[in-house]
Design an enzyme around this catalytic site. Structure first.
Site, PDB file in Angstrom:
ATOM      1  N   TRP A  27       0.813  -1.216   0.000  1.00  0.00           N
ATOM      2  CA  TRP A  27       0.000   0.000   0.000  1.00  0.00           C
ATOM      3  C   TRP A  27       0.845   1.263   0.000  1.00  0.00           C
ATOM      4  O   TRP A  27       0.322   2.363  -0.181  1.00  0.00           O
ATOM      5  CB  TRP A  27      -0.957  -0.002   1.188  1.00  0.00           C
ATOM      6  CG  TRP A  27      -0.332  -0.429   2.477  1.00  0.00           C
ATOM      7  CD1 TRP A  27       0.334   0.336   3.381  1.00  0.00           C
ATOM      8  CD2 TRP A  27      -0.300  -1.766   3.005  1.00  0.00           C
ATOM      9  NE1 TRP A  27       0.779  -0.419   4.438  1.00  0.00           N
ATOM     10  CE2 TRP A  27       0.399  -1.719   4.237  1.00  0.00           C
ATOM     11  CE3 TRP A  27      -0.793  -2.991   2.560  1.00  0.00           C
ATOM     12  CZ2 TRP A  27       0.612  -2.846   5.025  1.00  0.00           C
ATOM     13  CZ3 TRP A  27      -0.574  -4.109   3.346  1.00  0.00           C
ATOM     14  CH2 TRP A  27       0.113  -4.041   4.555  1.00  0.00           C
ATOM     15  N   GLU A  40      -5.581   0.624   5.685  1.00  0.00           N
ATOM     16  CA  GLU A  40      -5.701   1.122   7.053  1.00  0.00           C
ATOM     17  C   GLU A  40      -6.811   0.397   7.814  1.00  0.00           C
ATOM     18  O   GLU A  40      -6.672   0.104   9.002  1.00  0.00           O
ATOM     19  CB  GLU A  40      -5.949   2.638   7.052  1.00  0.00           C
ATOM     20  CG  GLU A  40      -4.758   3.471   6.609  1.00  0.00           C
ATOM     21  CD  GLU A  40      -3.545   3.300   7.507  1.00  0.00           C
ATOM     22  OE1 GLU A  40      -3.696   2.895   8.677  1.00  0.00           O
ATOM     23  OE2 GLU A  40      -2.432   3.566   7.042  1.00  0.00           O
ATOM     24  N   GLY A  84     -11.163 -11.385  10.754  1.00  0.00           N
ATOM     25  CA  GLY A  84     -11.931 -11.078  11.952  1.00  0.00           C
ATOM     26  C   GLY A  84     -12.464  -9.658  11.957  1.00  0.00           C
ATOM     27  O   GLY A  84     -12.260  -8.893  11.012  1.00  0.00           O
ATOM     28  N   TYR A 123      -8.563   8.467  13.358  1.00  0.00           N
ATOM     29  CA  TYR A 123      -7.331   7.855  12.865  1.00  0.00           C
ATOM     30  C   TYR A 123      -7.404   7.580  11.369  1.00  0.00           C
ATOM     31  O   TYR A 123      -6.501   7.942  10.609  1.00  0.00           O
ATOM     32  CB  TYR A 123      -7.006   6.557  13.605  1.00  0.00           C
ATOM     33  CG  TYR A 123      -5.894   5.802  12.904  1.00  0.00           C
ATOM     34  CD1 TYR A 123      -4.580   6.230  13.028  1.00  0.00           C
ATOM     35  CD2 TYR A 123      -6.172   4.738  12.044  1.00  0.00           C
ATOM     36  CE1 TYR A 123      -3.558   5.602  12.337  1.00  0.00           C
ATOM     37  CE2 TYR A 123      -5.160   4.101  11.353  1.00  0.00           C
ATOM     38  CZ  TYR A 123      -3.851   4.535  11.504  1.00  0.00           C
ATOM     39  OH  TYR A 123      -2.855   3.921  10.798  1.00  0.00           O
ATOM     40  N   ASP A 141      -2.702   6.288  16.328  1.00  0.00           N
ATOM     41  CA  ASP A 141      -3.140   4.955  16.737  1.00  0.00           C
ATOM     42  C   ASP A 141      -2.325   4.534  17.965  1.00  0.00           C
ATOM     43  O   ASP A 141      -1.608   5.332  18.562  1.00  0.00           O
ATOM     44  CB  ASP A 141      -2.997   3.948  15.587  1.00  0.00           C
ATOM     45  CG  ASP A 141      -1.546   3.707  15.182  1.00  0.00           C
ATOM     46  OD1 ASP A 141      -0.635   4.370  15.736  1.00  0.00           O
ATOM     47  OD2 ASP A 141      -1.317   2.842  14.311  1.00  0.00           O
ATOM     48  N   CYS A 195      10.029   1.002  18.783  1.00  0.00           N
ATOM     49  CA  CYS A 195       9.463   1.390  20.080  1.00  0.00           C
ATOM     50  C   CYS A 195       8.306   0.461  20.424  1.00  0.00           C
ATOM     51  O   CYS A 195       7.146   0.863  20.520  1.00  0.00           O
ATOM     52  CB  CYS A 195       9.006   2.851  20.016  1.00  0.00           C
ATOM     53  SG  CYS A 195       8.743   3.614  21.630  1.00  0.00           S
ATOM     54  N   CYS A 205      17.011   3.218  18.052  1.00  0.00           N
ATOM     55  CA  CYS A 205      16.004   4.262  17.855  1.00  0.00           C
ATOM     56  C   CYS A 205      16.658   5.553  17.358  1.00  0.00           C
ATOM     57  O   CYS A 205      17.634   6.020  17.950  1.00  0.00           O
ATOM     58  CB  CYS A 205      15.260   4.529  19.159  1.00  0.00           C
ATOM     59  SG  CYS A 205      14.041   5.853  19.035  1.00  0.00           S
ATOM     60  N   CYS A 211      15.038  11.066  24.199  1.00  0.00           N
ATOM     61  CA  CYS A 211      13.809  10.413  24.647  1.00  0.00           C
ATOM     62  C   CYS A 211      13.687  10.569  26.169  1.00  0.00           C
ATOM     63  O   CYS A 211      14.525  10.067  26.927  1.00  0.00           O
ATOM     64  CB  CYS A 211      13.803   8.937  24.267  1.00  0.00           C
ATOM     65  SG  CYS A 211      12.382   8.033  24.908  1.00  0.00           S
TER      66      CYS A 211
END
Length: 381
Positions: A27, A40, A84, A123, A141, A195, A205, A211
């Site tokens: 996608w 999505e 599902g 979202y 999200d 993460c 990261c 952070c």
């Protein structure tokens, strides 16, 4: 480091990391808003590796808004089988029909119109608008909330609507000019690949240096998330009704009601029973649970008379709010119940199915597994 520089550092480093390391997902090869929308919706509560083959099959069968809008619902549910959360598929098709009828098949490029579509929440609208149209809209999200709560040390319960509002405002402020789609995907990618919920890969990261959760030693404690109620347990008994004569090798299935859980999908006849009985076990297949009578009584009301023969298998399935613990009993129809192909003597929402015709019906996962197990066992005989 002050807040402005901390945000600029985060946005710049994250975007640069994503452009170097992003996964090649199908996608992401298109800015087609319809394809992005499908991906999505499929990705909600489902792993990327699971979604990929479904995505390919779905857009091959329904390559355009018009194709999905005009498709029979049964065809859509069949292609969704195994993912599902089937309400996602129904809402998607319903919203696509709105786009087809109201917008000439063009997915809207503004928040008011796209948010008015069936099943399209903040979202999904943010993801489509940013990725397909490069609009500076946040797409927040679970992955995104985890990243933001750790980097900015946000110690609020992410299940609260007020916390989501904080996250959406912050995420929007972080979007670099002209790079909304890539940045939102970068946030999702960081949460999915680095993460992670448990044992985050902090050393790889791209924004580790500043952070706040890592500096405070709280990366494992964040985000704060109030535990959801566990799914309600239900004990169920299902009837695997096998045919004879013209229906030798077939199993009787029924269609669920028009509304509610798993609406209009196909299943084995089954019912909820009390937890007060001891289920049969493979070591004693001749023992049929006494509560099986509840199912035979239910089916008798639909003019279906059955005789239990043996315990077949145990099956389980967890929905978001219910856990089914199911015993499956192999049965046959009572003498005098003549299962005609025209369905004259069976209710219209019952059908016979064999391994060759299963593809014509959409089944929830739990019944798909039972039927596959039965037909596999028949093949081995």
């Amino acid at each position: 480091m002050d807040t402005t520089h901390k945000q600029q550092y985060f946005s710049n480093e994250l975007l640069a990391w994503y452009l170097r390391h992003r996964r090649d997902l199908p996608w992401r090869r298109s800015r087609n808003p319809y394809y992005i929308w499908i991906s999505e919706v499929m990705l909600q509560q489902t792993r990327v590796d699971t979604v990929i083959p479904y995505f390919h099959r779905f857009i091959e069968r329904f390559p355009t808004v018009e194709a999905l809008a005009e498709a029979p619902e049964e065809d859509v549910l069949k292609l969704w089988e195994g993912l599902g959360y089937y309400s996602r598929a129904r809402n998607l098709q319903g919203a696509v029909r709105e786009v087809h009828e109201r917008y000439g098949g063009i997915v809207p490029d503004n928040k008011e119109e796209i948010s008015s579509l069936r099943g399209v929440g903040p979202y999904t609208s943010g993801a489509i608008l940013s990725i397909a149209y490069n609009k500076p809209e946040p797409a927040v999200d679970g992955n995104v909330m985890r990243v933001l709560s750790r980097y900015f040390l946000i110690e609020e319960d992410i299940m609260k609507p007020s916390t989501r509002g904080i996250m959406e405002k912050l995420a929007k402020a972080l979007i670099p000019e002209g790079a909304a789609g890539d940045f939102n995907q970068a946030l999702m990618e960081l949460g999915a690949m680095v993460c992670k919920p448990r044992s985050p890969n902090c050393l790889t990261c791209p924004v580790m240096e500043h952070c706040s959760a890592r500096e405070a030693g709280m990366e494992e404690q964040l985000p704060i998330k109030k535990k959801a109620k566990p799914p309600r347990p239900e004990q169920r008994v299902a009837a695997l009704i096998t045919g004879s004569g013209d229906h030798q090798g077939k199993v009787l299935i029924r269609q669920r009601p028009q509304e509610g859980l798993l609406a209009r999908m196909w299943e084995l006849p089954h019912t909820e029973v009390p937890f007060t009985y001891m289920a049969a076990s493979p070591s004693s297949p001749e023992l049929i649970p006494e509560s099986f009578k509840l199912l035979t009584d239910q089916l008798a009301e639909e003019t279906i008379g059955i005789i239990p023969e043996r315990w077949f298998m145990h099956a389980e399935h967890t929905f978001s709010h219910i856990h089914w613990d199911m015993d499956v009993i192999a049965c046959r129809l009572e003498p005098g119940i003549i299962p005609s192909p025209a369905g004259m003597l069976l209710p219209s929402h019952y059908q016979w199915v064999d391994s060759a015709t299963m593809d014509n019906f959409a089944f929830p996962n739990v019944f798909l597994k039972i039927l596959n197990a039965y037909f596999a066992a028949c093949t081995e005989l």
